[in-house]
Design an enzyme around this catalytic site. Structure first.
Site, PDB file in Angstrom:
ATOM      1  N   PHE A 123       1.075  -1.201  -0.239  1.00 19.11           N
ATOM      2  CA  PHE A 123      -0.128  -0.052   0.087  1.00 19.11           C
ATOM      3  C   PHE A 123       0.920   1.315   0.204  1.00 19.11           C
ATOM      4  O   PHE A 123       2.080   1.012   1.238  1.00 19.11           O
ATOM      5  CB  PHE A 123      -0.878  -0.145   1.712  1.00 19.11           C
ATOM      6  CG  PHE A 123      -1.893   1.001   0.836  1.00 19.11           C
ATOM      7  CD1 PHE A 123      -3.107   0.770   0.409  1.00 19.11           C
ATOM      8  CD2 PHE A 123      -2.005   1.997   1.669  1.00 19.11           C
ATOM      9  CE1 PHE A 123      -4.358   1.689   0.476  1.00 19.11           C
ATOM     10  CE2 PHE A 123      -3.153   3.618   2.237  1.00 19.11           C
ATOM     11  CZ  PHE A 123      -4.220   2.845   1.199  1.00 19.11           C
ATOM     12  N   ASP A 194       2.725  -6.381   7.350  1.00 20.54           N
ATOM     13  CA  ASP A 194       1.162  -5.463   7.786  1.00 20.54           C
ATOM     14  C   ASP A 194       0.109  -6.113   7.627  1.00 20.54           C
ATOM     15  O   ASP A 194      -0.264  -7.159   6.449  1.00 20.54           O
ATOM     16  CB  ASP A 194       0.983  -4.094   6.830  1.00 20.54           C
ATOM     17  CG  ASP A 194       0.056  -3.368   7.177  1.00 20.54           C
ATOM     18  OD1 ASP A 194      -0.931  -2.764   7.218  1.00 20.54           O
ATOM     19  OD2 ASP A 194       0.538  -2.050   6.146  1.00 20.54           O
ATOM     20  N   TYR A 219     -10.891  -0.435  11.090  1.00 17.29           N
ATOM     21  CA  TYR A 219     -12.009  -0.336  10.113  1.00 17.29           C
ATOM     22  C   TYR A 219     -12.162  -1.147   9.532  1.00 17.29           C
ATOM     23  O   TYR A 219     -13.037  -1.045   8.225  1.00 17.29           O
ATOM     24  CB  TYR A 219     -12.124   1.191   9.992  1.00 17.29           C
ATOM     25  CG  TYR A 219     -10.080   1.374   9.613  1.00 17.29           C
ATOM     26  CD1 TYR A 219     -10.451   1.311   8.039  1.00 17.29           C
ATOM     27  CD2 TYR A 219      -9.644   1.583  10.003  1.00 17.29           C
ATOM     28  CE1 TYR A 219      -9.012   1.568   6.708  1.00 17.29           C
ATOM     29  CE2 TYR A 219      -7.854   2.505   9.597  1.00 17.29           C
ATOM     30  CZ  TYR A 219      -7.972   2.088   7.587  1.00 17.29           C
ATOM     31  OH  TYR A 219      -7.142   2.127   7.421  1.00 17.29           O
ATOM     32  N   LYS A 220     -10.453  -1.562   8.464  1.00 15.44           N
ATOM     33  CA  LYS A 220     -11.489  -3.118   7.150  1.00 15.44           C
ATOM     34  C   LYS A 220     -12.420  -4.541   7.956  1.00 15.44           C
ATOM     35  O   LYS A 220     -13.575  -4.041   8.457  1.00 15.44           O
ATOM     36  CB  LYS A 220     -10.269  -3.077   6.529  1.00 15.44           C
ATOM     37  CG  LYS A 220      -9.605  -1.637   5.934  1.00 15.44           C
ATOM     38  CD  LYS A 220      -8.363  -2.261   6.190  1.00 15.44           C
ATOM     39  CE  LYS A 220      -8.113  -0.809   4.938  1.00 15.44           C
ATOM     40  NZ  LYS A 220      -6.254  -0.931   4.564  1.00 15.44           N
ATOM     41  N   ARG A 366     -13.054  -4.044  -7.431  1.00 20.55           N
ATOM     42  CA  ARG A 366     -12.842  -4.558  -6.313  1.00 20.55           C
ATOM     43  C   ARG A 366     -13.890  -5.418  -5.000  1.00 20.55           C
ATOM     44  O   ARG A 366     -14.643  -4.334  -4.893  1.00 20.55           O
ATOM     45  CB  ARG A 366     -11.551  -4.318  -5.431  1.00 20.55           C
ATOM     46  CG  ARG A 366     -11.030  -4.800  -4.208  1.00 20.55           C
ATOM     47  CD  ARG A 366      -9.555  -4.090  -3.755  1.00 20.55           C
ATOM     48  NE  ARG A 366     -10.473  -2.727  -3.008  1.00 20.55           N
ATOM     49  CZ  ARG A 366     -10.040  -2.206  -1.838  1.00 20.55           C
ATOM     50  NH1 ARG A 366      -8.493  -2.206  -1.509  1.00 20.55           N
ATOM     51  NH2 ARG A 366     -10.461  -1.439  -0.746  1.00 20.55           N
TER      52      ARG A 366
HETATM   53  C1  LIG Z   1      -5.652   0.365   4.658  1.00 15.02           C
HETATM   54  C2  LIG Z   1      -4.133   0.172   4.649  1.00 15.02           C
HETATM   55  C3  LIG Z   1      -3.398   1.455   5.261  1.00 15.02           C
HETATM   56  C4  LIG Z   1      -4.355   2.512   5.991  1.00 15.02           C
HETATM   57  O1  LIG Z   1      -3.379   3.017   6.675  1.00 15.02           O
HETATM   58  P1  LIG Z   1      -3.854   4.299   7.620  1.00 15.02           P
HETATM   59  O2  LIG Z   1      -2.792   5.208   8.887  1.00 15.02           O
HETATM   60  O3  LIG Z   1      -4.917   3.818   8.907  1.00 15.02           O
HETATM   61  O4  LIG Z   1      -4.479   5.046   6.812  1.00 15.02           O
HETATM   62  C5  LIG Z   1      -1.698   1.182   5.027  1.00 15.02           C
HETATM   63  N1  LIG Z   1      -1.935   0.054   4.580  1.00 15.02           N
HETATM   64  C6  LIG Z   1      -2.070  -0.868   4.231  1.00 15.02           C
HETATM   65  C7  LIG Z   1      -1.545  -1.830   3.712  1.00 15.02           C
HETATM   66  C8  LIG Z   1      -3.444  -0.782   4.306  1.00 15.02           C
HETATM   67  O5  LIG Z   1      -4.427  -1.845   3.436  1.00 15.02           O
END
Ligand SMILES: *Cc1c(COP(=O)(O)O)cnc(C)c1O
Length: 407
Positions: A123, A194, A219-220, A366
Site C-alpha cells: 500500500f 502489515d 476499520y476493515k 474490488r
Molecule cells: C488500509 C491500509 C493503510 C491505511 O493506513 P491508515 O493510516 O489507517 O490510513 C495502510 N496500509 C495498508 C497496507 C492498508 O491496507
C-alpha cells in the site's frame, strides 16, 4: 483446515453473525475490506461510553470506566485473532503511524544494514512512511521495491528489514508469511508484516510464522468503524530491546510522574504514544464481541467457498471482465478483483444498483468477501446485477463517470 474429529462443522453460525450487523435494507455490502459495516452493539456501546462514561463520570472515567487500560485490553482481544500472545499487542494511533514505529524499531535492532525490502503490491502509505523515515534518520537507508513474486529472490544479507503487506490491497494476492519470515531470519533480516487485509480476513499466526513486528488496522475486516485505531504487535523476544522512536508520555514507565526524561514502560505499553481515542475504542470493543463466536478456520473455508462462487458467476456472466486475483483461492486473502477498462463507471452503476464494492485505479473492480454478513444469495445477486450492468451497457452513462474524492 478443519479438524477431522469435528462433528459439528461449521462451528460458526454465520446466519447469527449476520444479525449482529446493521446493514441498510437491500444493500449487498462487498466493501468490508475497506470499511467494515456497523455492528449493532457498537451503537449501544458508543451511547454508553458517551452518556454514562464521558457525560456521567467525566475525567474519573479514565480510572472508573477503564479507559486507560483499553489499548492493552483491546490489544489482547486482537492478539487472539492474529496468533499473538497476550501482552504483545497494543491499540491506538493510525496504521501509517504504527508502520513507522515498527519499521523504526526494526531498523534499530539491525543497525549494521541499510536496506528495507518491500514490494510493489504494498500500500502506498507503507512505502511513503518508509521513505519519510529514511529521510528522518538520515543514515543512508535504501528502500528497495521489487515485484511481489521477486521478493523471495531479493532477500539477501544486505536486507535490514523485510516490510510487506501480507495480502495485496488490489489483487488479494497472499504472501507466504511463514516461509518469507523464515527466509528473512536465515538471511539476518527482521520482518515487519502489515496485516491490514489479513486481520479478521484469514487465519493469521504471527508467532508460528516467527514474525518480528506486525501492524494492522481495525476499520476493515474487524469492523471497528471509520477512524478506528490501529494495532501493533512486537514479538516478546524483542520487547525489552525496543526503544520507541515515538517516545510519548503514555509509553513512559510512569506517565504520572511527569519525569522530564523518557524511560520506556515494560512490555508492549512502551509502544503507546499519546491519549487514546476512547470513543473509537468503545466502538471497536463492541465490534470485537462479534469475533467471540467465530472460528477462523471456518471463516477461511467459507470465504473461499463464497469467493469461488462469485468468481465463477462473474466470469460466466461478464465476458468483458478479467480476473485480477490469483485463481487459486488459497493464494489470495478474502477479496477478489476484476479488470475492466471502464471499471470506475461500472462500479458506480453497480453501487447504484445496491451492490457496494469499490474501484482501484487504473481498472480494478474490488470486492470484499466477508462471511460474517454475506450469504450465497447475496453473492449470486451481486454477480447477476454486475452481469446486467455489463450486458446492457447501462454503466456508460455520464453520471457514472464523474469521479468523487474517495473511490
Ligand atoms: C488500509 C491500509 C493503510 C491505511 O493506513 P491508515 O493510516 O489507517 O490510513 C495502510 N496500509 C495498508 C497496507 C492498508 O491496507
Amino acid at each position: 483446515m478443519r479438524s477431522d474429529t469435528a462433528t459439528t462443522w461449521p462451528m460458526t453460525d454465520f446466519a447469527a453473525t449476520r444479525r449482529l450487523f446493521d446493514l441498510p435494507e437491500g444493500v449487498i455490502y462487498m466493501d468490508g475490506n475497506s470499511l467494515g459495516p456497523l455492528p449493532r452493539a457498537a451503537v449501544r456501546r458508543l451511547d454508553r461510553a458517551a452518556r454514562e462514561e464521558w457525560g456521567g463520570m467525566l475525567i474519573t472515567a479514565w480510572n472508573r470506566a477503564g479507559w486507560m487500560d483499553m489499548p492493552r485490553r483491546l490489544g489482547d482481544r486482537i492478539a487472539r485473532l492474529i496468533g499473538a500472545p497476550e501482552g504483545s499487542v497494543v491499540v491506538g494511533d493510525t496504521l501509517s503511524i504504527r508502520l513507522w514505529q515498527a519499521l523504526a524499531s526494526a531498523l534499530d535492532l539491525n543497525p549494521g544494514r541499510r536496506v528495507i525490502l518491500s514490494d510493489s503490491g504494498n500500500f502506498p502509505s507503507d512505502l511513503y512512511m518508509a521513505q519519510g523515515l529514511i529521510r528522518t534518520l538520515g543514515r543512508g537507508h535504501d528502500l528497495r521495491v521489487v515485484a511481489p513474486d521477486e521478493v523471495e529472490s531479493a532477500i539477501d544479507d544486505s536486507v535490514a528489514v523485510l516490510m510487506l503487506t501480507e495480502v495485496d490491497y488490489r489483487t488479494g494476492r497472499l504472501h507466504d508469511m511463514a516461509a518469507l519470515s523464515a527466509q528473512a531470519k536465515a538471511a539476518g533480516a527482521l520482518t515487519v508484516w502489515d496485516l491490514a487485509h489479513s486481520a479478521g480476513a484469514i487465519p493469521v499466526d504471527v508467532t508460528g510464522a516467527g514474525a518480528d513486528f506486525a501492524v494492522g488496522c481495525t476499520y476493515k475486516y474487524l469492523n471497528g468503524g471509520p477512524g478506528a485505531p490501529a494495532f501493533i504487535h512486537v514479538a516478546p523476544r524483542h520487547l525489552p530491546n525496543v526503544t520507541p522512536a515515538l517516545a510519548g508520555w503514555l509509553g513512559h514507565r510512569a506517565p504520572f510522574d511527569f519525569d522530564p526524561d523518557y524511560r520506556p514502560a515494560d512490555g508492549i505499553d512502551r509502544m503507546r504514544v499519546g491519549t487514546p481515542p476512547v470513543l473509537q475504542m468503545a466502538a471497536l470493543d463492541a465490534a470485537l464481541d462479534v469475533w467471540e463466536g467465530v472460528d477462523m478456520a471456518d471463516l477461511r473455508q467459507r470465504s473461499m467457498e463464497l469467493s469461488e462462487r462469485f468468481v465463477s458467476a462473474v466470469l460466466a456472466g461478464c465476458p468483458d471482465l478479467a480476473l485480477a486475483s490469483p485463481e487459486d483461492p488459497t493464494a489470495r486473502g478474502s477479496q477478489v478483483s476484476f479488470r475492466h477498462p471502464q471499471g470506475y463507471a461500472v462500479m458506480q452503476a453497480l453501487i447504484e444498483a445496491g451492490v457496494v464494492g469499490d474501484f482501484r485505479a487504473p481498472d480494478l473492480l474490488r470486492f470484499g468477501i466477508t462471511p460474517l454478513y454475506l450469504s450465497e444469495g447475496d453473492i449470486d445477486r451481486a454477480a447477476e446485477k454486475l452481469a446486467e450492468i455489463i450486458g446492457s451497457g447501462s454503466w456508460n452513462d455520464p453520471r457514472f463517470h464523474r469521479r468523487a474524492a474517495v473511490t
